[in-house]
Design a protein around this motif. Structure first.
Motif, PDB file in Angstrom:
ATOM      1  N   LEU A 139       0.864  -1.180   0.000  1.00 13.74           N
ATOM      2  CA  LEU A 139       0.000   0.000   0.000  1.00 13.74           C
ATOM      3  C   LEU A 139       0.898   1.227   0.000  1.00 13.74           C
ATOM      4  O   LEU A 139       1.620   1.487   0.971  1.00 13.74           O
ATOM      5  N   VAL A 140       0.898   1.966  -1.099  1.00  7.84           N
ATOM      6  CA  VAL A 140       1.727   3.163  -1.221  1.00  7.84           C
ATOM      7  C   VAL A 140       0.956   4.323  -0.613  1.00  7.84           C
ATOM      8  O   VAL A 140       0.015   4.842  -1.205  1.00  7.84           O
ATOM      9  N   ALA A 154       7.866  -6.345  -5.142  1.00  4.54           N
ATOM     10  CA  ALA A 154       7.991  -7.747  -4.770  1.00  4.54           C
ATOM     11  C   ALA A 154       6.679  -8.327  -4.273  1.00  4.54           C
ATOM     12  O   ALA A 154       6.538  -9.548  -4.170  1.00  4.54           O
ATOM     13  N   CYS A 155       5.703  -7.475  -3.962  1.00  8.27           N
ATOM     14  CA  CYS A 155       4.417  -7.935  -3.430  1.00  8.27           C
ATOM     15  C   CYS A 155       3.504  -8.407  -4.562  1.00  8.27           C
ATOM     16  O   CYS A 155       3.737  -8.132  -5.735  1.00  8.27           O
ATOM     17  N   ASP A 156       2.427  -9.116  -4.181  1.00 10.56           N
ATOM     18  CA  ASP A 156       1.474  -9.618  -5.181  1.00 10.56           C
ATOM     19  C   ASP A 156       0.740  -8.482  -5.868  1.00 10.56           C
ATOM     20  O   ASP A 156       0.497  -8.522  -7.070  1.00 10.56           O
ATOM     21  N   GLU A 157       0.340  -7.484  -5.101  1.00 10.68           N
ATOM     22  CA  GLU A 157      -0.393  -6.339  -5.638  1.00 10.68           C
ATOM     23  C   GLU A 157       0.182  -5.053  -5.067  1.00 10.68           C
ATOM     24  O   GLU A 157       0.675  -5.034  -3.926  1.00 10.68           O
ATOM     25  N   ILE A 158       0.079  -3.978  -5.857  1.00  8.43           N
ATOM     26  CA  ILE A 158       0.484  -2.650  -5.404  1.00  8.43           C
ATOM     27  C   ILE A 158      -0.737  -1.740  -5.480  1.00  8.43           C
ATOM     28  O   ILE A 158      -1.249  -1.466  -6.565  1.00  8.43           O
ATOM     29  N   TRP A 159      -1.208  -1.289  -4.329  1.00  3.10           N
ATOM     30  CA  TRP A 159      -2.305  -0.328  -4.259  1.00  3.10           C
ATOM     31  C   TRP A 159      -1.711   1.054  -4.019  1.00  3.10           C
ATOM     32  O   TRP A 159      -0.785   1.200  -3.217  1.00  3.10           O
ATOM     33  N   ASN A 233       9.538  -8.788 -11.153  1.00  2.00           N
ATOM     34  CA  ASN A 233       8.483  -8.733 -10.145  1.00  2.00           C
ATOM     35  C   ASN A 233       7.133  -8.331 -10.727  1.00  2.00           C
ATOM     36  O   ASN A 233       6.091  -8.847 -10.314  1.00  2.00           O
ATOM     37  N   LEU A 234       7.142  -7.400 -11.684  1.00  2.49           N
ATOM     38  CA  LEU A 234       5.887  -6.884 -12.239  1.00  2.49           C
ATOM     39  C   LEU A 234       5.481  -7.555 -13.538  1.00  2.49           C
ATOM     40  O   LEU A 234       4.436  -7.233 -14.105  1.00  2.49           O
ATOM     41  N   GLY A 235       6.314  -8.475 -14.043  1.00  2.00           N
ATOM     42  CA  GLY A 235       5.990  -9.129 -15.307  1.00  2.00           C
ATOM     43  C   GLY A 235       6.069  -8.190 -16.486  1.00  2.00           C
ATOM     44  O   GLY A 235       5.324  -8.335 -17.456  1.00  2.00           O
ATOM     45  N   THR A 261      -1.014  -1.740  -9.317  1.00  2.10           N
ATOM     46  CA  THR A 261      -2.119  -2.604  -9.727  1.00  2.10           C
ATOM     47  C   THR A 261      -3.428  -1.844  -9.830  1.00  2.10           C
ATOM     48  O   THR A 261      -4.161  -1.983 -10.796  1.00  2.10           O
ATOM     49  N   ARG A 262      -3.699  -1.011  -8.822  1.00 10.52           N
ATOM     50  CA  ARG A 262      -4.976  -0.305  -8.811  1.00 10.52           C
ATOM     51  C   ARG A 262      -4.917   0.859  -7.839  1.00 10.52           C
ATOM     52  O   ARG A 262      -4.073   0.905  -6.940  1.00 10.52           O
TER      53      ARG A 262
END
Length: 434
Positions: A139-140, A154-159, A233-235, A261-262
Motif C-alpha cells: 500500500l503506497v 515484490a508484493c502480489d499487488e500494489i495499491w 516482479n511486475l511481469g 495494480t490499482r
C-alpha cells in the motif's frame, strides 16, 4: 549516529528519490531528523467482523508493516534512538507475520523515499520468493520511491492512492568535495597512502576522472540489476522499465505505466480484504473480479446456454509498455507515451503510430527537438492541433511568442541546490552550535 550515517550515504550507491533523499540526508546530518521520523511497526489487525467467515479460525488477522522514512542495510542505533529503518529489521518483521498461522494476509504500508542499495535487493528477493504462501499487498501511502518501490514490486499487488507516487528506478551517488572549503579555512590535508586508488572518493580532494568513470560503471551495473528485478516482479519487459529513465509516477499514471495494480486507500484495501475470500490476488496490472459488482449481481446463466470461456484480455498498459520497448522511438518519446493517458480501445500499435506522427510533424516544422514532441504526446494532443500549433510557431519565427505545452518549471532544482548547500560541514557545525 551522524558520523555513521554520513559514512553510509556518502560515496555509496543509493536507491533514493534525489530531491527527497537529499533533504532527508541533510536533515539527519544537521540533527533535524531523528529516529522518530523513521518508523517500523507491525500490527495484527482483526477484520473478522467485516464479513469474512473462517471455519478454521475465529479471527481474520491482517499483518500490517508500517514503514516510513529512509532505509539502511543494518540497524544503526545511537544516542538519539534506534536510527533509520533497516532492511534487516523489515525482514525479521515480515518473517514473523509470514510464519504466523493466524495472519491470513500481509500489507506492507509504505511512505519512503528509498534508501541504501546495500541489502535492498536481498530483501526484495526474499519477499518475492514468499509469494504464494499468503497474499502480500503493498500500500503506497503516500510514496514509495526507488528502494521503497523495489520492495513494493515484490508484493502480489500494489495499491496506490490518487496522490501517491512510485518509480525512480535508478541509482544515485553523492561525492562531496570539501577541498575548496578546506582552502578557505586554511586547512591542508596531505594523504599518505599505498595503492594508486586508495584515496579515491576522499572528500578532501576533487574526484579524479578514473574514480568518476569507475563510479559511473558501478552505478550502471546496479541500475541494470534494479531494472531487471522490477521487470521480473511486475511481469514487465526490462526495456520498458529502463525507458522510464527513473521517472516518478503518481496515482492513475502509475497504474497506466504498469507500476501499480490499482488505485485505493488504506480503507479501500481493508474493505477489499474484509469482503473477499483469502484467495491469491491477480498478478500486478490485471483487473480484479471485485471491480465488477454488476457481474456478481447478474442472474446465473443456465449451463446449456453458457458461452465458452473468453480469451484472457491483456492488460492495455502492459501491452503498450511491451510494444514501446521494441519500437524505434527515442527514450524521451517512450517515456512520454507511457505517461500519456490510455485511450480506450486504442491498440498499442496505433499509440506508437500516433507518437511517430507527432515526431515527424515536429521534424518537418524544423522542431526536431524531442522535448516538444514529448510534450505534445504526453498531453495526447490531437494531430491536427499539433500541426496547427507548429504552423503558428513557424509563422511567428523570429518573434518572442512561443507556444507553451508544458507546465512551468518547478522549484525542485533550487530546493536541491539548497539541500546540497546544507550538507557543507561548515553549515552543519554552525547549525549544531559547534
Amino acid at each position: 549516529m551522524v558520523a555513521s550515517l554520513a559514512a553510509a550515504v556518502l560515496n555509496q550507491p543509493l536507491l533514493v528519490q534525489p530531491a527527497i533523499g537529499e533533504a532527508l540526508v541533510g536533515g539527519y546530518l544537521e540533527g533535524k531528523v531523528t529516529s522518530d521520523d523513521s518508523v517500523l511497526k507491525a500490527d495484527r489487525l482483526d477484520i473478522s467482523g467485516t464479513g469474512v467467515q473462517r471455519a478454521d479460525a475465529p479471527q481474520n488477522l491482517i499483518g500490517v508493516i508500517n514503514l516510513s522514512g529512509g532505509m539502511v542495510n543494518r540497524p544503526m542505533p545511537g544516542a538519539s534512538g534506534p536510527g533509520p529503518v533497516s532492511y534487516a529489521a523489515v525482514r525479521d518483521t515480515f518473517d514473523q507475520l509470514l510464519n504466523d498461522d493466524a495472519v491470513t494476509s500481509i500489507i506492507l504500508r509504505l511512505d519512503t523515499p528509498g534508501g541504501m542499495a546495500s541489502g535492498c535487493f536481498d530483501l526484495v528477493d526474499h519477499i518475492f520468493a514468499s509469494r504464494g504462501r499468503k497474499p502480500i499487498y503493498a500500500l503506497v501511502d503516500d510514496h514509495a520511491y526507488s528502494a521503497g518501490f523495489a520492495l513494493a514490486s515484490a508484493c502480489d499487488e500494489i495499491w496506490i492512492s490518487r496522490t501517491g507516487g512510485v518509480g525512480s528506478v535508478g541509482v544515485v551517488c553523492y561525492h562531496h568535495d570539501w577541498s575548496g572549503n578546506n582552502a578557505q579555512i586554511g586547512l591542508k590535508v596531505t594523504p599518505l597512502f599505498a595503492g594508486a586508488r586508495k584515496v579515491d572518493f576522499n572528500p578532501n580532494f576533487p574526484l579524479s576522472e578514473e574514480a568518476h568513470a569507475e563510479a559511473m560503471a558501478d552505478l550502471e551495473d546496479m541500475r541494470t540489476m534494479f531494472v531487471d528485478t522490477v521487470a521480473r516482479n511486475l511481469g514487465m519487459d526490462a526495456e520498458a522499465v529502463r525507458a522510464t529513465e527513473a521517472a516518478c509516477y503518481r496515482g492513475q499514471a502509475a497504474v497506466a505505466v504498469g507500476f501499480a495494480t490499482r488505485l485505493g486507500t488504506w480503507h479501500d484495501l481493508i474493505a477489499h480484504l474484509g469482503a473477499a475470500e483469502s484467495a491469491p490476488p491477480p498478478a500486478p496490472g490485471n483487473p480484479d473480479p471485485d471491480d465488477e459488482p454488476e457481474a456478481a449481481a447478474a442472474p446465473p446463466v443456465p449451463e446449456a446456454a453458457a458461452a465458452p470461456p473468453a480469451a484472457v484480455v491483456e492488460n492495455p498498459a502492459a501491452a503498450l509498455a511491451a510494444a514501446v520497448a521494441t519500437s524505434e522511438l527515442p527514450p524521451a518519446l517512450v517515456v512520454a507515451l507511457l505517461r500519456r493517458p490510455l485511450q480506450e480501445g486504442e491498440p498499442a500499435a496505433s499509440a506508437i503510430e500516433y507518437a511517430t506522427a507527432v515526431q515527424d510533424a515536429c521534424a518537418a516544422a524544423l522542431r526536431g527537438d524531442d522535448t516538444l514532441a514529448a510534450s505534445f504526446i504526453e498531453k495526447s494532443t490531437d494531430l491536427d492541433t499539433v500541426r496547427a500549433q507548429l504552423l503558428s510557431m513557424k509563422a511567428e519565427e523570429g518573434r518572442s511568442t512561443q507556444v507553451v505545452t508544458a507546465h512551468p518549471a518547478s522549484m525542485a532544482d533550487q530546493r536541491a541546490a539548497d539541500n546540497k548547500a546544507k550538507l557543507n560541514p561548515t553549515h552543519i557545525y554552525k547549525q549544531r552550535g559547534n
